[in-house]
Design a protein around this motif. Sequence first.
Motif, PDB file in Angstrom:
ATOM      1  N   GLU A 187       0.944  -1.147   0.023  1.00 15.90           N
ATOM      2  CA  GLU A 187      -0.105   0.063  -0.228  1.00 15.90           C
ATOM      3  C   GLU A 187       0.955   1.167  -0.096  1.00 15.90           C
ATOM      4  OE1 GLU A 187      -2.851  -0.004   3.098  1.00 15.90           O
ATOM      5  OE2 GLU A 187      -2.934  -2.257   3.263  1.00 15.90           O
ATOM      6  N   ASN A 188       2.002   1.265   0.395  1.00 19.80           N
ATOM      7  CA  ASN A 188       2.840   2.616   0.460  1.00 19.80           C
ATOM      8  C   ASN A 188       4.345   2.720   0.047  1.00 19.80           C
ATOM      9  OD1 ASN A 188       1.095   3.898   2.795  1.00 19.80           O
ATOM     10  ND2 ASN A 188       0.993   1.810   3.474  1.00 19.80           N
ATOM     11  N   GLN A 189       4.169   1.764  -1.236  1.00 22.49           N
ATOM     12  CA  GLN A 189       5.600   1.740  -1.618  1.00 22.49           C
ATOM     13  C   GLN A 189       6.003   3.351  -2.177  1.00 22.49           C
ATOM     14  OE1 GLN A 189       6.879  -1.362  -2.197  1.00 22.49           O
ATOM     15  NE2 GLN A 189       9.058  -0.435  -2.734  1.00 22.49           N
ATOM     16  N   GLY A 190       7.078   3.743  -2.006  1.00 24.58           N
ATOM     17  CA  GLY A 190       7.516   5.074  -2.151  1.00 24.58           C
ATOM     18  C   GLY A 190       6.856   6.253  -1.464  1.00 24.58           C
ATOM     19  N   GLU A 191       6.097   5.852  -0.605  1.00 25.55           N
ATOM     20  CA  GLU A 191       5.606   6.868   0.371  1.00 25.55           C
ATOM     21  C   GLU A 191       6.336   7.295   1.625  1.00 25.55           C
ATOM     22  OE1 GLU A 191       3.205   8.285  -0.803  1.00 25.55           O
ATOM     23  OE2 GLU A 191       1.415   6.976  -1.675  1.00 25.55           O
ATOM     24  N   ALA A 192       6.226   8.435   1.960  1.00 32.83           N
ATOM     25  CA  ALA A 192       6.870   8.853   3.157  1.00 32.83           C
ATOM     26  C   ALA A 192       6.091   8.472   4.501  1.00 32.83           C
ATOM     27  CB  ALA A 192       6.873  10.300   3.406  1.00 32.83           C
ATOM     28  N   ALA A 246      15.176   4.192   4.263  1.00 29.22           N
ATOM     29  CA  ALA A 246      14.706   4.459   5.689  1.00 29.22           C
ATOM     30  C   ALA A 246      15.983   5.024   6.624  1.00 29.22           C
ATOM     31  CB  ALA A 246      14.436   3.001   5.964  1.00 29.22           C
ATOM     32  N   LEU A 247      15.544   5.774   7.544  1.00 26.15           N
ATOM     33  CA  LEU A 247      16.605   6.345   8.500  1.00 26.15           C
ATOM     34  C   LEU A 247      16.275   6.032   9.943  1.00 26.15           C
ATOM     35  CD1 LEU A 247      16.694   9.889   6.365  1.00 26.15           C
ATOM     36  CD2 LEU A 247      18.387   7.658   6.123  1.00 26.15           C
ATOM     37  N   PRO A 248      17.026   6.000  10.613  1.00 22.97           N
ATOM     38  CA  PRO A 248      16.753   5.770  12.146  1.00 22.97           C
ATOM     39  C   PRO A 248      17.034   7.167  12.833  1.00 22.97           C
ATOM     40  CG  PRO A 248      19.271   5.355  11.708  1.00 22.97           C
ATOM     41  CD  PRO A 248      18.677   5.770  10.279  1.00 22.97           C
ATOM     42  N   TYR A 249      16.277   7.113  13.876  1.00 17.59           N
ATOM     43  CA  TYR A 249      16.271   8.352  14.692  1.00 17.59           C
ATOM     44  C   TYR A 249      15.979   8.170  16.100  1.00 17.59           C
ATOM     45  CZ  TYR A 249      15.209  12.911  15.951  1.00 17.59           C
ATOM     46  OH  TYR A 249      14.981  14.439  16.748  1.00 17.59           O
ATOM     47  N   HIS A 250      16.729   8.301  17.081  1.00 17.02           N
ATOM     48  CA  HIS A 250      16.802   7.966  18.280  1.00 17.02           C
ATOM     49  C   HIS A 250      17.935   8.856  19.195  1.00 17.02           C
ATOM     50  CE1 HIS A 250      20.181   5.431  18.583  1.00 17.02           C
ATOM     51  NE2 HIS A 250      19.723   4.872  17.402  1.00 17.02           N
ATOM     52  N   ALA A 251      17.663   8.960  20.525  1.00 18.68           N
ATOM     53  CA  ALA A 251      18.459   9.851  21.233  1.00 18.68           C
ATOM     54  C   ALA A 251      19.909   9.247  21.291  1.00 18.68           C
ATOM     55  CB  ALA A 251      17.710   9.771  22.604  1.00 18.68           C
ATOM     56  N   GLY A 252      20.421   8.154  21.129  1.00 14.04           N
ATOM     57  CA  GLY A 252      21.508   7.678  21.053  1.00 14.04           C
ATOM     58  C   GLY A 252      22.528   8.013  20.055  1.00 14.04           C
ATOM     59  N   LEU A 253      21.838   8.478  19.075  1.00 15.64           N
ATOM     60  CA  LEU A 253      22.602   8.953  17.713  1.00 15.64           C
ATOM     61  C   LEU A 253      23.114  10.241  17.982  1.00 15.64           C
ATOM     62  CD1 LEU A 253      20.133   8.023  15.022  1.00 15.64           C
ATOM     63  CD2 LEU A 253      22.158   7.019  15.268  1.00 15.64           C
ATOM     64  N   PRO A 254      24.442  10.577  17.406  1.00 18.09           N
ATOM     65  CA  PRO A 254      25.122  11.926  17.605  1.00 18.09           C
ATOM     66  C   PRO A 254      23.867  12.902  17.295  1.00 18.09           C
ATOM     67  CG  PRO A 254      26.427  10.524  16.365  1.00 18.09           C
ATOM     68  CD  PRO A 254      25.204   9.932  16.477  1.00 18.09           C
ATOM     69  N   PRO A 255      23.916  14.139  17.678  1.00 22.63           N
ATOM     70  CA  PRO A 255      23.092  15.392  17.342  1.00 22.63           C
ATOM     71  C   PRO A 255      22.838  15.654  15.967  1.00 22.63           C
ATOM     72  CG  PRO A 255      23.889  15.917  19.361  1.00 22.63           C
ATOM     73  CD  PRO A 255      24.710  14.769  18.897  1.00 22.63           C
ATOM     74  N   GLU A 256      24.201  15.673  15.347  1.00 20.39           N
ATOM     75  CA  GLU A 256      24.278  15.993  13.760  1.00 20.39           C
ATOM     76  C   GLU A 256      23.462  15.000  12.969  1.00 20.39           C
ATOM     77  OE1 GLU A 256      28.274  14.411  15.117  1.00 20.39           O
ATOM     78  OE2 GLU A 256      26.781  15.690  16.085  1.00 20.39           O
ATOM     79  N   VAL A 272      10.805   9.189   1.986  1.00 17.41           N
ATOM     80  CA  VAL A 272      11.534   8.723   3.023  1.00 17.41           C
ATOM     81  C   VAL A 272      10.860   8.171   4.219  1.00 17.41           C
ATOM     82  CG1 VAL A 272      13.553   9.347   4.697  1.00 17.41           C
ATOM     83  CG2 VAL A 272      13.438  10.281   2.477  1.00 17.41           C
ATOM     84  N   ILE A 273      11.345   7.083   4.718  1.00 19.99           N
ATOM     85  CA  ILE A 273      10.675   6.326   5.986  1.00 19.99           C
ATOM     86  C   ILE A 273      11.633   6.641   7.302  1.00 19.99           C
ATOM     87  CG2 ILE A 273       9.881   4.240   7.021  1.00 19.99           C
ATOM     88  CD1 ILE A 273       9.379   3.256   4.307  1.00 19.99           C
ATOM     89  N   VAL A 274      11.028   7.288   8.116  1.00 15.49           N
ATOM     90  CA  VAL A 274      11.823   7.508   9.541  1.00 15.49           C
ATOM     91  C   VAL A 274      11.580   6.137  10.368  1.00 15.49           C
ATOM     92  CG1 VAL A 274      12.065   8.843  11.423  1.00 15.49           C
ATOM     93  CG2 VAL A 274      12.589   9.896   9.285  1.00 15.49           C
ATOM     94  N   PRO A 294       3.383  17.411   5.731  1.00 14.85           N
ATOM     95  CA  PRO A 294       1.937  17.094   5.374  1.00 14.85           C
ATOM     96  C   PRO A 294       1.461  15.609   4.575  1.00 14.85           C
ATOM     97  CG  PRO A 294       2.578  18.445   3.636  1.00 14.85           C
ATOM     98  CD  PRO A 294       3.793  18.342   4.392  1.00 14.85           C
ATOM     99  N   ASP A 295       2.607  15.127   3.791  1.00 11.98           N
ATOM    100  CA  ASP A 295       2.225  13.800   3.083  1.00 11.98           C
ATOM    101  C   ASP A 295       2.717  12.712   3.793  1.00 11.98           C
ATOM    102  OD1 ASP A 295       4.971  14.788   2.919  1.00 11.98           O
ATOM    103  OD2 ASP A 295       4.899  14.382   0.635  1.00 11.98           O
ATOM    104  N   VAL A 296       2.794  12.513   5.007  1.00 13.01           N
ATOM    105  CA  VAL A 296       3.102  11.390   5.684  1.00 13.01           C
ATOM    106  C   VAL A 296       1.989  10.461   5.567  1.00 13.01           C
ATOM    107  CG1 VAL A 296       3.689   9.899   7.969  1.00 13.01           C
ATOM    108  CG2 VAL A 296       4.602  12.230   7.567  1.00 13.01           C
TER     109      VAL A 296
END
Length: 619
Positions: free
Chosen positions: A239-244, A269-279, A294-296, A309-311
């Motif tokens: 259902e969501n191929q290529g979607e954010a 796909a990109l990871p996001y959590h507090a253990g990653l460097p701020p940059e 992009v999928i986070v 808006p387009d998630v």
Amino acid sequence: MDFHQLSSRKPDTSDIAPETVLHEVFGYGEFRPLQGDVIHEIVAGRNALVLMPTGGGKSLCYQVPALVRPGTGVIISPLIALMQDQVAALLQLGVRAAFLNSTMDFQQARDTENALLTGELDLLYCAPERLLQPRTLELMHQASISLFAIDEAHCVSQWGHDFRADYLGLDILAREFAHVPRIALTATADERTRKEIAERLSLTEARHFISGFDRPNIQYRIAPKTNANKQLLDFIKAENQGEAGIVYCLSRNKVEATAKLLCSKGHTALPYHAGLPPEVRAENQERFLREEGVIVVATIAFGMGIDKPDVRFVAHLDLPKSLEAYYQETGRAGRDGNPSVAWMVYGLQDVIKLRQMLEGSAGNDHFKRVERQKLDAMLGLCEITTCRRQALLRYFGDTLETPCGNCDTCLIPPQTWDGSVAVQKALSCVYRTGQRFGVNYLIDVLRGSENERIRQSGHQVVSTFGIGADMSASDWKSVFRQLVANGHLRADPEGYGALQLTESCRPLLKGEVPVQLRKDPVVKAKKGTSQGSRIKEQITDQVGWDALRACRKALADEQGVPPYVIFHDTTLFEILERRPANLAELGDISGIGAAKLERYGEAFLKTLSELGSVAPQAD
């Protein structure tokens, strides 16, 4: 930053009606429900507490009054990324906006402060900890302030899921700036939290504006967790191929592993959590905002105030701790009003883990009691057999008269079965084995497995050994999950995963009350059509759509902003459908204000002309 240049971009809005500002600056024809009432309340110099769902237009409730009233509107926002996103969008509209935060060097901060003092700003975004510094408060006293807006106001609630201690100090605004109207806004607050916001921010006498919590474009789906990774991959592929999208996980390790899995299957796909460097976090968030599809994969630390808006989907691979958290996280889908999906899988281990975390927390008895109630409400939504949307809205004090027709329980009504005997067998097995074992061991006993562990424990001779051989292991997992979810069994508070009986299981064990259990579905819920199809499914001119998107992307890259800051997909789609032939016709399209029309109008008209879709204009 050249504030004098910014000033020349914006039409003079002093003494202009809010409706005129809405049209000329923001490009919209009329206010949404409640927006106009809130705005007129603030313009008149009165305070307000506003509850609107994500995507309901909360930001306009303070942005328009800040442009109408003399002085600078000060917006207290909890996240740097949110400030930067909002300021970038406002600058595109020709509004004189800036922020004060820790990313600025000394000279940048000084320039912004001077612009505030000399009246060259319409809106200034500031974090609560920055605002509460003596230097900043003194600056505010010297400046002309039109209003204070406290965004994400639920952060002041100590019972909430996003509590931030700095918000507790914001009651100073009522004392030191009594003449300046204040507006507190949030998308997520039950009655208890609303009361706490009003008390802590001195807004008990203010008018409260409570919009409906319903997000009809979001389809809610919750399924039993069997193979979470495969379930997620199948859902995205179908259902969501290529979607954010956003995928939420409970642990950092799971975030990393899931992002890696999605990348291996061809997704960005990109990871996001507090253990990653701020940059790294900042770069990943920036890519999510600026790039398409992009999928986070994130912990709950991601997403507050994200205006993308387009998630098209928000997925949960682990159970949220409360309906407040679930509602806010799923609300990040479909801010543009187009069909989107809130998808979740959950299983028995999710329930056990969260209950153990709760009981092992350092909170007092009152805190734990409140948290149990919140978790029970979350579990109730998962196991419900009626409309999920009705149950979700009811929790927030809202009502929906008829089933929504756009959640999995409406689309494929779940079946129930008389589980009275199975429940007796399960509870009896917990008791007969000493309340010292986890669910997999208990299922092995019930199904009569002749494994070494059972032989060593001697449980092949207990009365419950083999009495459940007529049911599959997955069926028994469903029974145990529902017993734990409904509080009839609890996980060992010491953290070893053993299931123990609670007092509420007594009448069930004795067979004094019948028990109806939910039968786990074996087919995937079909997509609902009651809320219309997605934009990509409505496009009949793919070449034209791609050309307009390419034009938008080029302009966005040139300006250094995400594409949706130029125009939302809904605006782009209307351009494609209406094929405006000149600037006047283009200016009639929703979402195109005067500044954007002047800045980007010719580029989009040229793109349409090159497509051969616009007739040559007469001299």
